[in-house]
Each structure stands twice: as structure tokens, then as C-alpha cells.
Design an enzyme around this catalytic site. Structure first.
Site, PDB file in Angstrom:
ATOM      1  N   HIS A   1       0.831  -1.201   0.000  1.00 39.67           N
ATOM      2  CA  HIS A   1       0.000   0.000   0.000  1.00 39.67           C
ATOM      3  C   HIS A   1       0.874   1.262   0.000  1.00 39.67           C
ATOM      4  O   HIS A   1       1.929   1.286   0.608  1.00 39.67           O
ATOM      5  CB  HIS A   1      -0.936  -0.001   1.216  1.00 39.67           C
ATOM      6  CG  HIS A   1      -1.941  -1.104   1.132  1.00 39.67           C
ATOM      7  ND1 HIS A   1      -2.571  -1.651   2.220  1.00 39.67           N
ATOM      8  CD2 HIS A   1      -2.412  -1.782   0.071  1.00 39.67           C
ATOM      9  CE1 HIS A   1      -3.388  -2.600   1.833  1.00 39.67           C
ATOM     10  NE2 HIS A   1      -3.310  -2.704   0.533  1.00 39.67           N
TER      11      HIS A   1
ATOM     12  N   LEU B   1       0.978   5.825  -1.131  1.00 35.70           N
ATOM     13  CA  LEU B   1       0.429   7.051  -1.712  1.00 35.70           C
ATOM     14  C   LEU B   1       1.560   7.667  -2.526  1.00 35.70           C
ATOM     15  O   LEU B   1       2.680   7.788  -2.019  1.00 35.70           O
ATOM     16  CB  LEU B   1      -0.040   8.005  -0.603  1.00 35.70           C
ATOM     17  CG  LEU B   1      -0.684   9.320  -1.047  1.00 35.70           C
ATOM     18  CD1 LEU B   1      -1.723   9.761  -0.020  1.00 35.70           C
ATOM     19  CD2 LEU B   1       0.337  10.427  -1.241  1.00 35.70           C
TER      20      LEU B   1
ATOM     21  N   HIS C   1      -3.288   3.820  -2.783  1.00 40.03           N
ATOM     22  CA  HIS C   1      -3.516   2.374  -2.838  1.00 40.03           C
ATOM     23  C   HIS C   1      -3.702   1.860  -1.414  1.00 40.03           C
ATOM     24  O   HIS C   1      -2.770   1.867  -0.616  1.00 40.03           O
ATOM     25  CB  HIS C   1      -2.294   1.699  -3.491  1.00 40.03           C
ATOM     26  CG  HIS C   1      -2.435   0.226  -3.667  1.00 40.03           C
ATOM     27  ND1 HIS C   1      -1.377  -0.621  -3.832  1.00 40.03           N
ATOM     28  CD2 HIS C   1      -3.529  -0.575  -3.705  1.00 40.03           C
ATOM     29  CE1 HIS C   1      -1.794  -1.868  -3.965  1.00 40.03           C
ATOM     30  NE2 HIS C   1      -3.101  -1.858  -3.892  1.00 40.03           N
TER      31      HIS C   1
ATOM     32  N   HIS D   1      -9.902  -3.728  -6.388  1.00 36.20           N
ATOM     33  CA  HIS D   1      -9.073  -4.789  -6.967  1.00 36.20           C
ATOM     34  C   HIS D   1      -9.462  -6.173  -6.462  1.00 36.20           C
ATOM     35  O   HIS D   1      -9.183  -7.176  -7.118  1.00 36.20           O
ATOM     36  CB  HIS D   1      -7.591  -4.548  -6.654  1.00 36.20           C
ATOM     37  CG  HIS D   1      -6.966  -3.499  -7.500  1.00 36.20           C
ATOM     38  ND1 HIS D   1      -5.752  -2.941  -7.203  1.00 36.20           N
ATOM     39  CD2 HIS D   1      -7.382  -2.910  -8.640  1.00 36.20           C
ATOM     40  CE1 HIS D   1      -5.451  -2.047  -8.134  1.00 36.20           C
ATOM     41  NE2 HIS D   1      -6.433  -2.010  -9.013  1.00 36.20           N
TER      42      HIS D   1
ATOM     43  N   PRO E   1      -1.752   0.793 -10.978  1.00 35.28           N
ATOM     44  CA  PRO E   1      -0.547   1.278 -10.302  1.00 35.28           C
ATOM     45  C   PRO E   1       0.653   0.402 -10.638  1.00 35.28           C
ATOM     46  O   PRO E   1       0.521  -0.816 -10.748  1.00 35.28           O
ATOM     47  CB  PRO E   1      -0.907   1.130  -8.820  1.00 35.28           C
ATOM     48  CG  PRO E   1      -1.931   0.049  -8.772  1.00 35.28           C
ATOM     49  CD  PRO E   1      -2.664   0.078 -10.087  1.00 35.28           C
TER      50      PRO E   1
ATOM     51  N   SER F   1       4.768  -0.676  -9.649  1.00 34.32           N
ATOM     52  CA  SER F   1       5.443  -0.900  -8.377  1.00 34.32           C
ATOM     53  C   SER F   1       6.079   0.416  -7.949  1.00 34.32           C
ATOM     54  O   SER F   1       6.185   1.351  -8.738  1.00 34.32           O
ATOM     55  CB  SER F   1       6.497  -1.988  -8.540  1.00 34.32           C
ATOM     56  OG  SER F   1       7.333  -1.669  -9.621  1.00 34.32           O
TER      57      SER F   1
ATOM     58  N   HIS G   1      -4.595  -5.341 -12.809  1.00 37.37           N
ATOM     59  CA  HIS G   1      -4.662  -4.449 -11.649  1.00 37.37           C
ATOM     60  C   HIS G   1      -3.329  -3.831 -11.266  1.00 37.37           C
ATOM     61  O   HIS G   1      -3.257  -3.019 -10.356  1.00 37.37           O
ATOM     62  CB  HIS G   1      -5.259  -5.162 -10.448  1.00 37.37           C
ATOM     63  CG  HIS G   1      -4.274  -5.960  -9.636  1.00 37.37           C
ATOM     64  ND1 HIS G   1      -3.438  -6.891 -10.177  1.00 37.37           N
ATOM     65  CD2 HIS G   1      -4.010  -5.950  -8.309  1.00 37.37           C
ATOM     66  CE1 HIS G   1      -2.699  -7.419  -9.219  1.00 37.37           C
ATOM     67  NE2 HIS G   1      -3.004  -6.874  -8.086  1.00 37.37           N
TER      68      HIS G   1
ATOM     69  N   LYS H   1       5.188   5.424   1.952  1.00 38.64           N
ATOM     70  CA  LYS H   1       4.930   3.997   2.169  1.00 38.64           C
ATOM     71  C   LYS H   1       4.845   3.645   3.642  1.00 38.64           C
ATOM     72  O   LYS H   1       5.438   4.303   4.472  1.00 38.64           O
ATOM     73  CB  LYS H   1       6.063   3.163   1.560  1.00 38.64           C
ATOM     74  CG  LYS H   1       5.958   2.983   0.094  1.00 38.64           C
ATOM     75  CD  LYS H   1       6.687   1.743  -0.362  1.00 38.64           C
ATOM     76  CE  LYS H   1       5.997   0.478   0.014  1.00 38.64           C
ATOM     77  NZ  LYS H   1       4.780   0.212  -0.732  1.00 38.64           N
TER      78      LYS H   1
END
Lengths: 139, 481
Positions: free
Chosen positions: B201, B203, B232, B322, B378, B380, B404, B480
Site C-alpha cells: 500500500h 500514496l 492504494h 481490486h 498502479p 510498483s 490491476h 509507504k
């Protein structure tokens, strides 16, 4: 027979293989492995205890429920454990006492969030000399 | 054996494995399929095809990799009358998803204040391992979150009504029943509302670096060099516990309904059974928690922009799930699937896959009807991300679904062995990307090359026609857990 655990690679996540002289030890080692993934266990002291009793349909089911219980203690009940003593274990029942303390983010160093315990390639086996379990975690 | 249909489609025929009721299909190119064949993905696609009442094909997107029960990147539709719902087919992080916000700023306006902006976001949005968010809702209030999703957040001052139009299902999956969510799940979730979480997850502040389809991009409110924010996150501990609880209920349910599965993680029950209905009502509640979660993170992102940039008017481009199971109507094409055709109501499981509805679809708000649904992909950490748009082709062959993300290519342990956090930070710095992360280990596990190349994944999806490229974004700042 020594007891212990190894962390297994998985393309998405992480697995645990835990062993001991019997299943009781292997289940205890799996719990140690799980909490070692979540946080630095050396920062946790065995100050309080909790009793755990779990019913299940077989050993695999029991293993998932046992580790899910330990995960819930941390994530839902704010209790981190460092010592695990399984008092009773058969394919349908597990009774244990776990020791640890209330989570304190100043004192306890977290490492990784574990989402859940899965049935993926789950394994529980035992012979007269050795107990072995394998389980994968969703990270 | 796998049969190559064309450059981007590989068929796993029913004859591949005993018990398969439908064919499997993997979207990939020659190189990707070699990689996909190395792990259990193919077997998992075939295993899903053995579940009762599955129709069409068991699908895997080009970002597919081995998961638990279902592969990640899997799509499977079940007949409502005879089919099953599988908690594992949705996954533990129910409604893990992404949301894209468009800002009124261009790159040159944000660059000078980027560090300040990232620091502000890092202060305002709780992230990382562990528990607490900024607010702790009461149990009674949590029930309202579970029923109303993003609209609960809007009602409580996090965002505005307009936001809801730009969220899949308008930010609220109907039929959610909080009484079917265990007290344990609520205990795990009640103080995690409005938190980003850890793992994959994140931003990111990104720049629109390339526009492939000007007109559609304009409709989505995007233009070249514009600053956008990609979020995410998912349903946190609450969703994980809902899945854990219902996997257990489904194990028992399978005995009751005489269902046998090849992998216990595929545990499932008939959609119309009590257990099936209960799961779907609990899943909807967890999904709504995730919608509310992303709505709150959006609000704090706007506040941070307001404070540092003087303008917090960020608009939601779209928000997609997702990991979800959805009741949808699909027109089954007998020529594609080799089965009976016609309109059918199905339950579509998307496990690491994105809905990709085309223009004119009635599930979309009026302003998106003309062009189609934004599909957010998205990449990585530190690599690029994409916005695509849904197509008719996806409706025909993938139950309106697309990929996804990048998809993992390397285990966490391997990623850690190969890179140190310092080396990674240095690498990101040389690419002019700022990073704030809660833990170093979280950082290395998510290193960019631990994933497949997102551009290659998107290329396959685009060329197969199950979504079309609209724009590409490049990160300039990463936050993160």
C-alpha cells in the site's frame, strides 16, 4: 530432535515451516515464527498470560485457527505474545497458555503486518520422533 | 498443455485437468507466459475452473502470479442460480483498491515545495504496521461506516457529494449487513479507519508524463505535466478478519452442501445458500469500510495540498476495487466461450483485477458514459502507473475486467536479500523521486524490480483490447508504510 522454524519464500507472500520433537512443539514454533515476522520478539516480555482453547475439524484446520488466534490477539486485542505453551493437543482440540504483554509502540518494534493465515499448501505431519507443520501467510 | 490462441491469449483447455468445467485463459505475451508457467498460476486458473457453476472462462490477467486458492490477477464468474461464492476468490484484503486524484497544479509548480508536501502528507495520513488511525469510531458509528461506505465519510465532512460519482458502485456496495461482520473484525478495524497500512500500500505524487488519448484524458480531467495523486489501500484488519471468519464458515458449509474442492483455500458455498448470502453481506460491509478509508485519506491529501500549495481542490478521477465479488449482468457470447449464450446475471470474482466497463455502461455516471470507465493500474514503487479506459472487448471476453498492476515477480525474502534500503533510496534519489517510509524492510520488499514491468503488462492488456491506454504517470514522491 531440535525444535525451530524456517521462513519460506512464496512469490506473493511468506510461509513458515516449523518443527519439533512432536506436533505440540511444532505448533508452538509456528506461533513464535508468526510473531517474529510481525515484530521483534526480543522486545516483548512475558508479563501477562492468556488462555486459549480452540476446536477444529482436523489438524490443518486447527493450525490455521491457532495462528489466526495469535494474530487476532495482536491485531484485535492489542496483546503481543512471546511464550507459547500448548497444554493439550489432538486433531480436534488445542488448549494453550500464552505469555506476553499489552502492545506498546514505544517499546515494541513492529516489522510487518500479517493479513491472515491461509490453507495454501498447508501441511501437518508427525511420526514417533518428529512433528512438522507448514503454513503460508498473506502479507 | 497450454494452447497459444494469438499473441496475447493462451488457452488452458478443459482437458488440462480432471474436473475442469470450463476452459481457462491467460492473457500474456510469449515472454510473460514463460514466467507465469514457472509458478502455480496455471494450476490455480485450472483449479478455479473446477468450481461449481463457473461460466465462460477462468481468467488470468497478464500481471497474474501465484496466490492462495485463486491466483492474483484472476477473474471468474459464477452463475447466480447454480454457482458458488468463494471468500478466497475475493481475498483477505477485501476491496483493496486504488484511487486517483487530479490536482490543479503542474509539475513545475509543485517541484519547489515537494518535500514540504510529502512531509505534510506523511504527518497527516497514518501509515505503516500496527494499528491506530487519527480517529477511533464507536461500535455504533462503525456500523454506519459499514453500511454507507464513502457516503458516511462525506456526511461526516470528508469530501463532497460530487466525489461519490467517481467511485466504483458510488462508494457503497448495497446489501451490507454489519450484524454479519464479527465483533473480532470490528475490533481489528475500528481504530484503523483512515490509515494507509503497510505492505504494497502506498500514496504517490505523480506527474502525467504521457497522454495516449487526448480526448479521453481530458474527459477524465487529466493533461500532460499535471500533478496527480494515487492512493492504494484497502479494508485493513477488518477485511482480513471477515475473510478469515468466512473461510472457516465455508469449510463447514462445503460439508453441508456436498462440495469438494481441490485446494482448501478455494472453500466456497452456493451463492443462494445462507452462508453465501451472509458472506456477500459481510464482504459488502468490508468493501464499504475500504471506500470510507480511501475517502478519508483523500480528505487529508486535500488538506495537505491546501496547506502547502494554497489550493486543495483535488478531484477524484476514479476509485476502483481490486479484490471484490460483484453481481453483474453480462451477455455471454457463445462463439467466444463455446457455451450457451444470452444475457446472464453472474457473480464476478475479481481477485487482483479491475472492473473495466466501456462507454455507455449504465453503471457509470453520466459524465463517464461518453468515454468509458477509468481503469487505474498502479506500477510498483518508483515505476510508472497507467490510466486506461474500459472497452466493449472486455465486456465480451473478460466479464468487463482488466489487470490491476504490475504483479509480483520476486518473493519478499529474495527482494530483501538483493537490495538494501540505503541502496534503494539512493536509486530512487537518482531518479529524482522523494521517499518517506515507515520501515526500511517494508521498502526493500517492495523494490521496483520485485515486480513485473508494469508497462509490459499494460501493453498486453492494450493490445488484447480489454482496456485501452489513456495516460501514463511517473512518480515524483512516494509515501509507504
Amino acid at each position: 530432535m531440535k525444535r525451530g522454524y524456517v521462513i519460506l519464500d512464496h512469490p506473493a507472500d511468506m510461509g513458515i515451516e516449523a518443527y519439533g520433537k512432536n506436533l505440540k512443539e511444532a505448533f508452538e514454533e509456528a506461533a513464535i515464527a508468526l510473531n517474529s515476522i510481525i515484530l521483534d520478539l526480543t522486545t516483548v516480555e512475558p508479563i501477562q498470560h492468556r488462555k486459549i482453547e480452540i476446536k477444529a475439524s482436523d489438524y490443518e484446520h486447527l493450525l490455521v485457527k491457532w495462528l489466526s488466534e495469535i494474530l487476532y490477539l495482536y491485531d484485535g486485542d492489542n496483546f503481543v505474545c512471546c511464550e507459547f505453551d500448548i497444554e493439550d493437543l489432538n486433531p480436534n482440540f488445542l488448549k494453550a497458555e500464552v505469555k506476553g504483554e499489552i502492545f506498546n509502540n514505544q517499546k515494541h518494534q513492529t516489522k510487518l503486518d500479517v493479513k491472515a493465515v491461509t490453507y495454501h499448501q498447508i501441511l501437518v505431519c508427525e511420526n514417533s520422533e518428529r512433528g512438522l507443520v507448514r503454513v503460508f501467510l498473506d502479507i | 498443455m497450454i494452447q497459444k490462441i494469438d499473441d496475447y491469449r493462451f488457452l488452458i483447455p478443459k482437458s488440462y485437468k480432471t474436473g475442469m468445467r470450463i476452459d481457462g485463459l491467460i492473457y500474456a505475451d510469449e515472454e510473460m507466459i514463460k514466467h507465469i508457467e514457472k509458478d502455480q498460476t496455471k494450476e490455480q486458473v485450472a483449479n478455479v475452473a473446477t468450481l461449481p457453476g463457473m461460466i465462460g472462462r477462468s481468467l488470468a490477467m497478464p500481471d497474474a502470479h501465484q496466490g492462495y486458492g485463486f491466483c492474483i490477477g484472476g477473474v471468474a464468474a459464477a452463475d447466480i442460480e447454480e454457482g458458488v461464492v468463494s471468500a478466497g476468490g475475493v481475498g483477505f484484503d477485501i476491496n483493496c483498491g486504488v484511487r486517483l486524484l487530479s490536482s490543479p497544479f503542474m509539475e513545475n509548480e509543485v517541484r519547489p515545495k515537494l518535500e514540504q508536501l510529502l512531509n505534510q502528507l506523511f504527518r497527516d495520513i497514518p501509515c505503516g504496521t500496527g494499528r491506530s488511525g487519527l480517529l477511533e469510531v464507536t461500535k455504533a458509528e462503525l456500523d454506519n461506516v459499514l453500511i454507507d461506505g464513502a457516503s458516511w465519510a462525506v456526511r461526516n465532512g470528508y469530501g463532497n457529494e460530487e466525489d461519490l460519482k467517481h467511485i466504483e458502485e458510488y462508494g457503497k456496495i448495497p446489501g451490507a449487513d454489519p450484524s454479519l461482520v464479527s465483533s473480532r473484525a470490528k475490533e481489528r478495524g475500528h481504530d484503523q479507519l483512515g490509515t494507509l497500512g503497510s505492505g504494497n500500500h502506498f500514496l504517490e505524487i505523480q506527474v502525467v508524463s504521457e497522454v495516449y488519448d487526448e480526448e479521453t484524458a481530458k474527459n477524465f480531467g487529466m493533461r500532460k505535466n499535471q500533478i496527480v495523486v494515487l492512493i492504494h489501500s484497502g479494508s485493513r484488519g477488518l477485511g482480513h478478519q471477515v475473510c478469515t471468519d468466512y473461510l472457516d464458515i465455508m469449510q463447514e458449509g462445503m460439508k453441508k452442501y456436498g462440495i469438494k474442492v481441490v485446494d482448501r483455500q478455494l472453500a466456497c458455498v452456493p451463492i443462494k445458500s445462507k452462508e453465501g448470502k451472509d458472506y456477500l453481506a459481510a464482504m459488502a460491509a468490508a468493501a464499504n469500510f475500504a471506500f470510507a478509508n480511501r475517502q478519508m485519506i483523500t480528505h487529508w491529501t486535500r488538506e495537505a495540498f491546501q496547506r502547502i500549495m494554497g489550493n486543495g481542490d483535488l478531484k477524484i478521477v476514479y476509485d476502483v476495487c481490486h479484490n471484490i465479488a460483484k453481481f453483474e449482468e453480462h451477455d455471454i457470447d457463445p462463439e467466444i466461450f463455446g457455451t450457451d449464450g444470452g444475457k446472464k446475471k453472474v457473480l464476478v470474482h475479481r481477485k487482483g483485477a479491475t472492473r473495466a466497463f466501456p462507454k455507455g455502461h449504465k453503471a457509470l455516471p453520466e459524465e463517464l458514459q461518453k468515454f468509458g470507465q477509468p481503469v487505474l493500474i498502479p506500477g510498483s514503487m518508483g515505476t510508472c502507473s497507467y490510466v486506461l479506459v474500459g472497452t466493449e472487448q472486455a465486456m465480451k471476453e473478460t466479464f468487463g475486467s482488466s489487470c490491476h498492476g504490475a504483479g509480483r515477480a520476486m518473493s519478499r525474502a529474495q527482494a530483501k536479500r538483493e537490495t538494501s534500503a540505503e541502496k534503494l533510496l539512493q536509486q530512487m534519489k537518482s531518479q529524482n523521486i522523494l521517499v518517506r517510509a515507515q520501515t526500511k524492510s517494508g521498502l526493500t520488499e517492495e523494490k521496483p524490480d520485485a515486480y513485473k514491468n508494469v508497462s509490459e503488462v499494460v501493453e498486453v492488456v492494450h493490445n488484447a483490447g480489454i482496456a485501452k491506454k489513456v495516460a501514463k504517470m511517473t512518480p515524483i514522491a512516494v509515501m509507504k508504510g
